[in-house]
Design an enzyme around this catalytic site. Structure first.
Site, PDB file in Angstrom:
ATOM      1  CG  HIS A 128      -2.091  -0.827   1.177  1.00  0.00           C
ATOM      2  ND1 HIS A 128      -2.038  -2.205   1.221  1.00  0.00           N
ATOM      3  CD2 HIS A 128      -3.406  -0.502   1.076  1.00  0.00           C
ATOM      4  CE1 HIS A 128      -3.275  -2.690   1.156  1.00  0.00           C
ATOM      5  NE2 HIS A 128      -4.116  -1.671   1.063  1.00  0.00           N
ATOM      6  CD  GLU A 167      -5.589   4.598   0.442  1.00  0.00           C
ATOM      7  OE1 GLU A 167      -6.822   4.521   0.415  1.00  0.00           O
ATOM      8  OE2 GLU A 167      -4.875   3.796   1.060  1.00  0.00           O
TER       9      GLU A 167
END
Length: 362
Positions: free
Chosen positions: A203, A206
């Site tokens: 991840h 973001e």
């Protein structure tokens, strides 16, 4: 321009999903059942319809941190073998009903041990649910094991992923709040995975910007980027529409590093202002390796078909665009090359060809 596909037509298309969280896709009815069975008494509502609405509204805050708080309730009811098995089985059923033919679903084993299960028991329960769901509903599901970036168990989870990679676990991931928890904190785990020839995604890009993407790729060696929307910050678009890529954006495109984009979720966490302004439009135009995903189907009140339908409305995409996204995803999956190729040539392309033929398109 292709004839505009409808939502119901899109549901019939053979789709591929790479970024979907198991604890973000529970049915509200299942949450209520599991809470009653386990004695979990902290749900904001025991009415499934009200609960569904609560999850959507609570996640729709514009903050990644607030968005992540909603998971306390889903994780709270996923603490037994029976609960994990049921959630995994129903996940396979729901994805298959939406036309998904291959999915990689991720979860964090360390979050499911509060009732006494060991990490191996947690993983086995989920794998059993996916195995039975795949056989029953005609979908293939691979599992990603996630380590939480604010904890210190990433090496333990990486070793777990390697231990189960021949029986359903296809890769590794880290997730959680990005700010203050860079991926380089887990460098030992990523170096171990590389030595073991294992796949992993991170991840990045973001809630945090280009530094998290740079670290994920250049320090940690990520095969894919979870979200990656802030790569847009390294692209300058002139008034005439021409784009100039910075060195990081050019590297990501040149190396064909897959971007696991989740449009609705990105709106909810404030990573994009609207679907029409989502970076996916420019990135698709510039031929980055973009894929379309759901992230958390419960919190975002969405499905993969609905994500595609929103992009059709926002950008005027046709069948060729949807097939392009789908083939991108299948190319980027963490299963062997020959198996990816078989799904592309034997399932995805023929499936889209049939839909185009029915629409009277060449």
């Amino acid at each position: 321009m292709d004839q505009k596909p409808t939502l119901e037509e899109i549901r019939k298309a053979p789709k591929v999903l790479l970024h979907d969280h198991l604890d973000g896709g529970l049915r509200p009815e299942t949450i209520v059942d599991l809470a009653r069975e386990s004695g979990y008494d902290r749900l904001p509502s025991t009415d499934p319809d009200n609960l569904r609405q609560w999850f959507h509204e609570a996640a729709d805050s514009g903050s990644l941190e607030r968005y992540l708080e909603t998971f306390a309730h889903t994780v709270g009811v996923m603490q037994t073998r029976e609960a994990l098995y049921r959630v995994a089985l129903e996940c396979a059923e729901d994805l298959a009903a939406d036309g998904v033919v291959y999915a990689e679903v991720r979860f964090a084993p360390e979050q499911h041990t509060s009732a006494g299960l060991g990490l191996d028991e947690v993983v086995q329960a989920v794998l059993d649910g996916f195995k039975d769901g795949s056989a029953r509903y005609g979908i293939r599901v691979g599992t990603l094991l996630t380590a939480m970036r604010h904890q210190a168990r990433s090496m333990e989870i990486a070793e777990l992923a390697v231990r189960y990679r021949d029986v359903g676990v296809v890769g590794f991931d880290i997730a959680g709040a990005e700010a203050g928890y860079p991926p380089t904190r887990h460098l030992d785990a990523f170096e171990y995975l590389q030595r073991e020839n294992a796949h992993f995604t991170i991840h990045a890009g973001e809630a945090f910007g280009l530094p998290s993407i740079w670290q994920a790729i250049q320090w940690c060696g990520a095969d894919r980027l979870g979200h990656g929307v802030r790569i847009i910050d390294d692209i300058q678009v002139s008034p005439d529409g021409t784009a100039k890529l910075g060195r990081l954006a050019a590297y990501v495109r040149d190396k064909r590093i897959p971007l696991e984009m989740c449009p609705t979720s990105n709106l909810q966490t404030g990573a994009a202002p609207s679907i029409a302004e989502h970076p996916i439009g420019l990135l698709r135009r510039l031929y980055f390796r973009v894929t379309v995903n759901t992230d958390n189907r419960l919190m975002s009140n969405t499905s993969l078909s609905e994500e595609f339908a929103k992009l059709v409305d926002a950008f005027g995409y046709g069948w060729d665009d949807l097939q392009w996204f789908t083939v991108n995803a299948m190319k980027s999956a963490f299963i062997p090359f020959d198996e990816r190729l078989a799904l592309i040539n034997g399932v995805i392309k023929p499936g889209f060809a049939r839909l185009k033929w029915r629409a009277g398109l060449p």
